[in-house]
Write a protein that holds these residues in place. Structure first.
Motif, PDB file in Angstrom:
ATOM      1  N   GLY A  64       0.806  -1.213   0.000  1.00  0.00           N
ATOM      2  CA  GLY A  64       0.000   0.000   0.000  1.00  0.00           C
ATOM      3  C   GLY A  64       0.840   1.265   0.000  1.00  0.00           C
ATOM      4  O   GLY A  64       2.058   1.246  -0.192  1.00  0.00           O
ATOM      5  N   SER A  98       0.042   3.432   5.488  1.00  0.00           N
ATOM      6  CA  SER A  98      -1.312   2.898   5.457  1.00  0.00           C
ATOM      7  C   SER A  98      -1.216   1.379   5.513  1.00  0.00           C
ATOM      8  O   SER A  98      -0.588   0.755   4.652  1.00  0.00           O
ATOM      9  CB  SER A  98      -2.046   3.333   4.181  1.00  0.00           C
ATOM     10  OG  SER A  98      -3.339   2.747   4.129  1.00  0.00           O
ATOM     11  N   TYR A  99      -1.814   0.789   6.531  1.00  0.00           N
ATOM     12  CA  TYR A  99      -1.705  -0.652   6.734  1.00  0.00           C
ATOM     13  C   TYR A  99      -3.098  -1.267   6.842  1.00  0.00           C
ATOM     14  O   TYR A  99      -3.950  -0.783   7.592  1.00  0.00           O
ATOM     15  CB  TYR A  99      -0.911  -0.960   8.009  1.00  0.00           C
ATOM     16  CG  TYR A  99       0.451  -0.320   8.037  1.00  0.00           C
ATOM     17  CD1 TYR A  99       1.473  -0.774   7.220  1.00  0.00           C
ATOM     18  CD2 TYR A  99       0.708   0.768   8.881  1.00  0.00           C
ATOM     19  CE1 TYR A  99       2.723  -0.186   7.231  1.00  0.00           C
ATOM     20  CE2 TYR A  99       1.955   1.365   8.896  1.00  0.00           C
ATOM     21  CZ  TYR A  99       2.955   0.887   8.072  1.00  0.00           C
ATOM     22  OH  TYR A  99       4.179   1.486   8.089  1.00  0.00           O
ATOM     23  N   SER A 100      -3.314  -2.316   6.108  1.00  0.00           N
ATOM     24  CA  SER A 100      -4.574  -3.039   6.149  1.00  0.00           C
ATOM     25  C   SER A 100      -4.341  -4.426   5.589  1.00  0.00           C
ATOM     26  O   SER A 100      -3.294  -4.703   4.978  1.00  0.00           O
ATOM     27  CB  SER A 100      -5.659  -2.320   5.327  1.00  0.00           C
ATOM     28  OG  SER A 100      -5.333  -2.357   3.944  1.00  0.00           O
ATOM     29  N   GLU A 128      -3.544  -4.487   1.996  1.00  0.00           N
ATOM     30  CA  GLU A 128      -2.278  -3.863   1.603  1.00  0.00           C
ATOM     31  C   GLU A 128      -1.065  -4.684   2.038  1.00  0.00           C
ATOM     32  O   GLU A 128       0.052  -4.172   2.070  1.00  0.00           O
ATOM     33  CB  GLU A 128      -2.195  -2.455   2.191  1.00  0.00           C
ATOM     34  CG  GLU A 128      -3.237  -1.508   1.612  1.00  0.00           C
ATOM     35  CD  GLU A 128      -3.298  -0.196   2.350  1.00  0.00           C
ATOM     36  OE1 GLU A 128      -3.003   0.844   1.733  1.00  0.00           O
ATOM     37  OE2 GLU A 128      -3.643  -0.190   3.555  1.00  0.00           O
ATOM     38  N   GLU A 183      -9.060  -1.561   4.933  1.00  0.00           N
ATOM     39  CA  GLU A 183      -8.597  -0.249   4.492  1.00  0.00           C
ATOM     40  C   GLU A 183      -9.493   0.850   5.054  1.00  0.00           C
ATOM     41  O   GLU A 183     -10.716   0.739   5.038  1.00  0.00           O
ATOM     42  CB  GLU A 183      -8.594  -0.168   2.965  1.00  0.00           C
ATOM     43  CG  GLU A 183      -7.438  -0.880   2.311  1.00  0.00           C
ATOM     44  CD  GLU A 183      -7.325  -0.578   0.829  1.00  0.00           C
ATOM     45  OE1 GLU A 183      -6.763   0.468   0.479  1.00  0.00           O
ATOM     46  OE2 GLU A 183      -7.820  -1.397   0.036  1.00  0.00           O
ATOM     47  N   GLY A 184      -8.884   1.905   5.553  1.00  0.00           N
ATOM     48  CA  GLY A 184      -9.628   3.031   6.089  1.00  0.00           C
ATOM     49  C   GLY A 184      -9.995   2.891   7.547  1.00  0.00           C
ATOM     50  O   GLY A 184     -10.399   3.867   8.170  1.00  0.00           O
ATOM     51  N   HIS A 195      -5.856   1.224  12.571  1.00  0.00           N
ATOM     52  CA  HIS A 195      -4.886   0.135  12.435  1.00  0.00           C
ATOM     53  C   HIS A 195      -4.960  -0.832  13.616  1.00  0.00           C
ATOM     54  O   HIS A 195      -4.980  -0.420  14.780  1.00  0.00           O
ATOM     55  CB  HIS A 195      -3.473   0.687  12.332  1.00  0.00           C
ATOM     56  CG  HIS A 195      -3.210   1.385  11.037  1.00  0.00           C
ATOM     57  ND1 HIS A 195      -2.070   2.106  10.795  1.00  0.00           N
ATOM     58  CD2 HIS A 195      -3.940   1.466   9.894  1.00  0.00           C
ATOM     59  CE1 HIS A 195      -2.092   2.603   9.577  1.00  0.00           C
ATOM     60  NE2 HIS A 195      -3.228   2.233   9.016  1.00  0.00           N
TER      61      HIS A 195
END
Length: 570
Positions: free
Chosen positions: A296, A300-302, A305, A355-356, A359
């Motif tokens: 990602g 930004s971590y998900s 990603e 995502e979004g 975390h």
């Protein structure tokens, strides 16, 4: 020079210290700039280079005002989301001069109210800046010309604030200077401290709760940006102490040693099948393997990603990458060869959130062995504790795992332990080795001359490090090695491997360094541009290394593989 990173966000204000932990919103600050199209932009990042992190919900409406000649005008802001910038921008072009100012409550943080303040001084005339202020507002700085360069006065509700640290950063995010305000709330930065172009000041203030008047505890942070026009490139390039400034990620003061026999060239190999950082990489036999990694955007971590893919490239017949297996989604893991046709995968962390979402990052203790001939994974004994942002190296049939932290959806636990495992044993088990005596993550770990070298990384207290520590398996002891050449960021996310009887490190500063034959110093032996971090460097043969993946804060992620050619060293 220091690079602004999470661990550097330690501010001393009125005798009260505040340290930001390494979670997402805590590591970022709002910043202002005037874009090339003349519009004011606001972004939320770790430094002036970090412009693609999404604004937290509480900051998506961030009121800004233009102050000039006693007139105050509200700016009309619109959201922007491009590959180059995520944040807010003014609908119209900014005025040629004046001050843009804003403040916004982020929300509750550890029982205190977190408030962000931003300033941007328009134009490039310090004399004009001296007449600007946002009267009566909370935390701000006023700027004025000084004989030595630029004076900054820190104000809290219009009154000077003494004994507060003010840090100066250049456009690349390097810390150029740090000064403490005097009794009049003033600091002065020399022309040598200031860099031509965009500069930023940062100030932090903690206010305890009060009963009279009734007031909750607050944490207040200000970023103030401005463009400085140096009188001459030569004059601005030298600091007051006579040392040279570093204006980019590459350290110019130490050119490669002459006739090093080392060069960085294009490899000619197929580009990586995906943009990856913090992935596992190893060469087993004549096959290059990549596992997992972050796919990602920065910070930004998900789940979506993180890669769960094992890729392979036959180095003898490198026609194309092959997707050979899938397993857990991981990044910050270690991957090492465990024989001619197998790999060992150790630790890493998994993002449990979509995502979004906020975390939720979880370090893993899982250890698996991959058999390339059978194309299957086998579970091995788990690590004694979950571990990520770690690294490992192999001596004989033993893998050594050092460094990292344990994430568990809260404050990270920096690990003090190190372990080894004999993967060829009938019943392999993890055995503790001597405690390292340091706590670092984002390190490079390499085997060299029968010893384990731990290089660079990020410390739990002092930020990025250039330190080298050496573990001797025979005596089960640690010793200190030489520091890398360069500023502290040089060691962050570096990569290391030994080839031709010598140990090499590639750094985000854009250089390759080699340990001297006597092991007493590092020497820069080649340069490349742009530098990489959170990449891998592995031996392709007895006289070359492959530089794989990673990223650069200015240009993003790499898919190209470079080759480090090495002349015979022994």
């Amino acid at each position: 020079m220091k690079k602004l990173t999470r661990t550097f966000l330690l501010w001393i204000a009125s005798g009260v210290g505040l340290a930001f932990a390494a979670s997402t919103a805590e590591a970022h600050f709002p910043w202002l700039d005037k874009a090339a199209d003349g519009k004011v932009v606001l972004f939320f990042g770790e430094d002036l280079t970090d412009r693609t992190y999404h604004l937290p919900e509480s900051l998506q409406a961030f009121p800004l005002q233009h102050h000039q000649d006693g007139q105050v005008t509200d700016l009309n802001l619109v959201a922007v989301d491009t590959d180059a910038m995520v944040g807010l921008q003014s609908a119209d072009q900014a005025a040629a001069g004046g001050l843009v100012y804003g403040e916004k409550v982020y929300g509750d943080f550890r029982g205190s109210t977190l408030v962000y303040y931003v300033q941007h001084f328009l134009g490039a005339d310090p004399q004009a800046w001296s007449k600007l202020s946002a009267e009566g507002e909370g935390l701000q700085v006023s700027l004025a010309p000084a004989d030595s360069g630029l004076a900054a006065t820190v104000l809290w509700h219009g009154k000077p604030l003494s004994d507060v640290d003010v840090k100066l950063f250049c456009a690349d995010g390097h810390e150029e200077a740090s000064k403490t305000t005097n009794a009049k709330g003033m600091v002065a930065f020399t022309k040598g401290d200031l860099e031509s172009g965009l500069n930023a000041l940062m100030v932090g203030l903690t206010e305890p709760a009060s009963e009279t008047p009734k007031r909750a505890a607050s944490m207040n942070y200000l970023t103030a940006t401005f463009y400085w026009e140096a009188e001459s490139a030569a004059g601005a390039a030298e600091k007051a102490d006579g040392t040279k400034k570093v204006g980019s990620m590459k350290k110019k003061a130490d050119p490669p040693i002459a006739d090093s026999g080392v060069a960085v060239v294009a490899s000619g190999l197929p580009e990586m099948p995906a943009e990856l950082t913090s992935f596992g990489a190893a060469i087993a036999g004549r096959t290059l393997f990549l596992y997992g990694g972050h796919t990602g955007s920065a910070h930004s971590y998900s789940t979506a990603e993180q890669s769960n893919q094992l890729w392979s490239l036959n180095l003898d017949k490198p026609a194309a990458w092959e997707a050979v297996s899938t397993d857990e989604r991981l990044q910050g893991l270690a991957l090492v060869p465990a024989g001619a046709n197998s790999l060992l995968r150790v630790g890493g962390f998994t993002a449990l959130n979509a995502e979004g979402e906020e975390h939720r990052l979880q370090s893993q203790d899982e250890v698996k062995r991959y058999d390339a001939e059978k194309n299957e994974w086998t579970v091995l004994p788990s690590l004694p504790e979950p571990r990520s942002s770690t690294a490992a190296a192999v001596i004989g049939n033993e893998v050594y795992v050092v460094g990292g932290w344990q994430l568990s959806e809260g404050k990270p636990n920096w690990l003090k332990t190190a372990w080894k495992l004999d993967f060829a044993a009938a019943e392999p088990k993890w055995t503790a080795i001597a405690a390292p005596g340091f706590q670092r993550r984002a390190i490079a770990v390499a085997a060299h001359q029968g010893q384990i070298y731990v290089i660079g990384g990020m410390t739990n207290e002092d930020g990025p490090s250039t330190a080298t520590n050496v573990y001797d398996p025979q005596s089960n002891t640690w010793s200190e090695g030489p520091s890398l050449v360069g500023d502290s960021m040089t060691g962050f996310g570096c990569a290391a491997y030994a080839v031709g009887g010598r140990l090499y490190v590639s750094t985000v500063s854009g250089n390759v360094q080699r340990l001297s034959a006597d092991g007493k110093k590092w020497e820069i032996v080649a340069e490349y541009d742009p530098g990489r971090f959170f990449h891998a460097m592995l031996p392709d043969s007895g006289n070359s290394l492959l530089m794989i993946g990673g990223a650069n804060m200015s240009v993003g992620k790499f898919t190209e593989l470079d080759r480090v050619t090495v002349a015979d060293s022994e």
